[in-house]
Design a protein around this motif. Structure first.
Motif, PDB file in Angstrom:
ATOM      1  N   GLY A 119       0.805  -1.222   0.000  1.00  0.00           N
ATOM      2  CA  GLY A 119       0.000   0.000   0.000  1.00  0.00           C
ATOM      3  C   GLY A 119       0.831   1.262   0.000  1.00  0.00           C
ATOM      4  O   GLY A 119       0.299   2.372  -0.142  1.00  0.00           O
ATOM      5  N   GLY A 120       2.154   1.117   0.162  1.00  0.00           N
ATOM      6  CA  GLY A 120       3.026   2.283   0.111  1.00  0.00           C
ATOM      7  C   GLY A 120       3.786   2.529   1.398  1.00  0.00           C
ATOM      8  O   GLY A 120       3.343   2.159   2.479  1.00  0.00           O
ATOM      9  N   GLY A 121       4.971   3.137   1.266  1.00  0.00           N
ATOM     10  CA  GLY A 121       5.798   3.424   2.426  1.00  0.00           C
ATOM     11  C   GLY A 121       6.566   2.208   2.896  1.00  0.00           C
ATOM     12  O   GLY A 121       6.597   1.165   2.236  1.00  0.00           O
ATOM     13  N   THR A 122       7.199   2.339   4.047  1.00  0.00           N
ATOM     14  CA  THR A 122       7.980   1.246   4.629  1.00  0.00           C
ATOM     15  C   THR A 122       7.293   0.703   5.874  1.00  0.00           C
ATOM     16  O   THR A 122       6.321   1.287   6.368  1.00  0.00           O
ATOM     17  CB  THR A 122       9.388   1.733   5.021  1.00  0.00           C
ATOM     18  OG1 THR A 122       9.258   2.710   6.070  1.00  0.00           O
ATOM     19  CG2 THR A 122      10.111   2.344   3.834  1.00  0.00           C
ATOM     20  N   VAL A 123       7.828  -0.382   6.389  1.00  0.00           N
ATOM     21  CA  VAL A 123       7.316  -0.954   7.638  1.00  0.00           C
ATOM     22  C   VAL A 123       7.421   0.072   8.758  1.00  0.00           C
ATOM     23  O   VAL A 123       6.486   0.256   9.544  1.00  0.00           O
ATOM     24  CB  VAL A 123       8.100  -2.232   8.013  1.00  0.00           C
ATOM     25  CG1 VAL A 123       7.776  -2.676   9.438  1.00  0.00           C
ATOM     26  CG2 VAL A 123       7.783  -3.354   7.024  1.00  0.00           C
ATOM     27  N   ALA A 124       8.558   0.772   8.835  1.00  0.00           N
ATOM     28  CA  ALA A 124       8.759   1.773   9.880  1.00  0.00           C
ATOM     29  C   ALA A 124       7.739   2.898   9.772  1.00  0.00           C
ATOM     30  O   ALA A 124       7.200   3.378  10.781  1.00  0.00           O
ATOM     31  CB  ALA A 124      10.172   2.337   9.800  1.00  0.00           C
ATOM     32  N   GLU A 125       7.468   3.312   8.551  1.00  0.00           N
ATOM     33  CA  GLU A 125       6.497   4.393   8.348  1.00  0.00           C
ATOM     34  C   GLU A 125       5.085   3.948   8.705  1.00  0.00           C
ATOM     35  O   GLU A 125       4.303   4.720   9.283  1.00  0.00           O
ATOM     36  CB  GLU A 125       6.563   4.884   6.892  1.00  0.00           C
ATOM     37  CG  GLU A 125       7.845   5.641   6.581  1.00  0.00           C
ATOM     38  CD  GLU A 125       8.056   5.883   5.097  1.00  0.00           C
ATOM     39  OE1 GLU A 125       8.885   6.740   4.761  1.00  0.00           O
ATOM     40  OE2 GLU A 125       7.386   5.213   4.264  1.00  0.00           O
ATOM     41  N   LYS A 126       4.756   2.719   8.369  1.00  0.00           N
ATOM     42  CA  LYS A 126       3.442   2.185   8.720  1.00  0.00           C
ATOM     43  C   LYS A 126       3.305   2.089  10.242  1.00  0.00           C
ATOM     44  O   LYS A 126       2.245   2.396  10.802  1.00  0.00           O
ATOM     45  CB  LYS A 126       3.239   0.808   8.087  1.00  0.00           C
ATOM     46  CG  LYS A 126       1.894   0.151   8.418  1.00  0.00           C
ATOM     47  CD  LYS A 126       0.722   0.964   7.915  1.00  0.00           C
ATOM     48  CE  LYS A 126      -0.597   0.225   8.159  1.00  0.00           C
ATOM     49  NZ  LYS A 126      -1.767   1.052   7.766  1.00  0.00           N
ATOM     50  N   LEU A 127       4.385   1.694  10.907  1.00  0.00           N
ATOM     51  CA  LEU A 127       4.365   1.594  12.368  1.00  0.00           C
ATOM     52  C   LEU A 127       4.139   2.979  12.987  1.00  0.00           C
ATOM     53  O   LEU A 127       3.353   3.132  13.925  1.00  0.00           O
ATOM     54  CB  LEU A 127       5.683   0.996  12.870  1.00  0.00           C
ATOM     55  CG  LEU A 127       5.811   0.773  14.383  1.00  0.00           C
ATOM     56  CD1 LEU A 127       4.741  -0.186  14.883  1.00  0.00           C
ATOM     57  CD2 LEU A 127       7.189   0.237  14.729  1.00  0.00           C
ATOM     58  N   ALA A 132       0.265   6.809  15.651  1.00  0.00           N
ATOM     59  CA  ALA A 132      -0.518   8.040  15.621  1.00  0.00           C
ATOM     60  C   ALA A 132      -2.023   7.773  15.657  1.00  0.00           C
ATOM     61  O   ALA A 132      -2.773   8.455  16.363  1.00  0.00           O
ATOM     62  CB  ALA A 132      -0.167   8.850  14.385  1.00  0.00           C
ATOM     63  N   THR A 133      -2.463   6.769  14.917  1.00  0.00           N
ATOM     64  CA  THR A 133      -3.904   6.506  14.825  1.00  0.00           C
ATOM     65  C   THR A 133      -4.438   5.706  16.006  1.00  0.00           C
ATOM     66  O   THR A 133      -5.559   5.933  16.456  1.00  0.00           O
ATOM     67  CB  THR A 133      -4.241   5.761  13.522  1.00  0.00           C
ATOM     68  OG1 THR A 133      -3.462   4.557  13.448  1.00  0.00           O
ATOM     69  CG2 THR A 133      -3.943   6.631  12.303  1.00  0.00           C
TER      70      THR A 133
END
Length: 309
Positions: A119-127, A132-133
């Protein structure tokens, strides 16, 4: 002299199984050092060892996954602050996805964190997005991959929260030319044994030398108190260390299912029955939060300190 709190005495009692007054004395003698207190109790014969199923306080999930071919498996641990988050569908989906990604990215946490996330980005970014959510800190703590050239990797989650996710995840890597179905059967039994028996290494030679020396020191102090001649004391120490090595290496552990057969023999028996070769090549056992000490606080004491401040 460190203050010996009731909470510390309770924790030591849970770790060692020793009596309350003995735990208090051990903490007093070791100036509040928990690990040293456990060793002190053991030298006095008041505790056999820290309980293997130690009370670990970190929350989150352990995930296990096996490749389509069945010859490669990955285990991943992701921590959260509360058990409530571990029940969150978004968090569970993240752990499940990262475990699948580890099959390709490998078990280096930095490399895994930098891997592309669906879906986009990296694992770190998704984490970071999840933090945040969801509104709670989360950490990609560790990963481990095992693989065989021919055979199968058997996954097992003890008391799974959902398929493939739970608090104790195990992988058993069996290599050989025996029928896969037969290997999966014995692999599942060995995985259940690993979850219960907590081996520290595959073989005795694989045990951490630092841990062995610690056991030797404890055994030496305990044996010295017997008052026996030096040569007898040395034999007692050697015997104690040999027993520890045998009980903590997977292949020499006694199978929990029948309480008599060494795991190495269990594998050999399975190979003979299957009419092919089976070798226990490697294993993984991840228990959620093991080695992490959760901070505890005395709310009343905090308030009192704040008032005084």
């Amino acid at each position: 002299m460190a203050e010996i709190t009731a909470a510390a005495v309770k924790e030591l009692r849970e770790k060692s199984g020793a009596g309350m007054m003995d735990c208090k004395k051990a903490l007093t003698e070791t100036n509040g050092d928990m690990e040293a207190a456990v060793d002190w109790l053991r030298t006095k014969g008041l505790a056999t060892a820290a309980k293997k199923s130690s009370r670990t306080a970190a929350e989150g999930l352990v995930g296990v996954s096996v490749s389509v071919e069945g010859t490669k498996g990955a285990a991943v641990e992701v921590n959260s602050e509360t058990d409530f988050v571990a029940k969150n569908d978004q968090f569970q989906d993240f752990v499940r996805t990262v475990t699948q990604l580890a099959l390709t990215a490998g078990d280096d946490v930095a490399a895994l964190a930098g891997a592309g996330y669906p879906g986009g980005g990296t694992v770190a970014e998704k984490l970071t997005s999840n933090i945040a959510t969801i509104g709670e800190n989360q950490t990609l703590r560790r990963a481990k991959v095992v693989e065989v050239s021919k055979g199968t990797v058997v996954p097992y989650v003890h008391n799974a929260a959902v398929p493939g996710l739970g608090k104790i995840g195990v992988l058993v890597a069996l290599e050989g030319d025996a029928p896969v179905a037969e290997m999966e059967t014995v692999g599942k039994q060995i995985a259940m044994h690993i979850a219960a028996a907590f081996p520290q290494a595959l073989t005795e030679d694989g045990l951490d030398p630092v841990v062995i020396e610690r056991e030797r020191a404890i055994a030496a102090e305990k044996a010295a108190e017997s008052g026996k001649p030096a040569e007898i004391v040395e034999k007692m120490v050697q015997g104690a260390v040999a027993k520890f090595r045998k009980e903590n290496a997977l292949l020499s552990q006694v199978f929990v299912i029948d309480n008599k057969t060494p795991i190495a023999q269990v594998v050999a028996n399975a190979a003979k029955a299957a009419g092919g070769s089976i070798t226990l090549k490697d294993y993984v056992r991840f228990q959620l939060g093991e080695g992490i000490e959760k901070e505890t606080s005395d709310f009343a004491a905090e308030v009192a300190a704040a008032v005084k401040g």
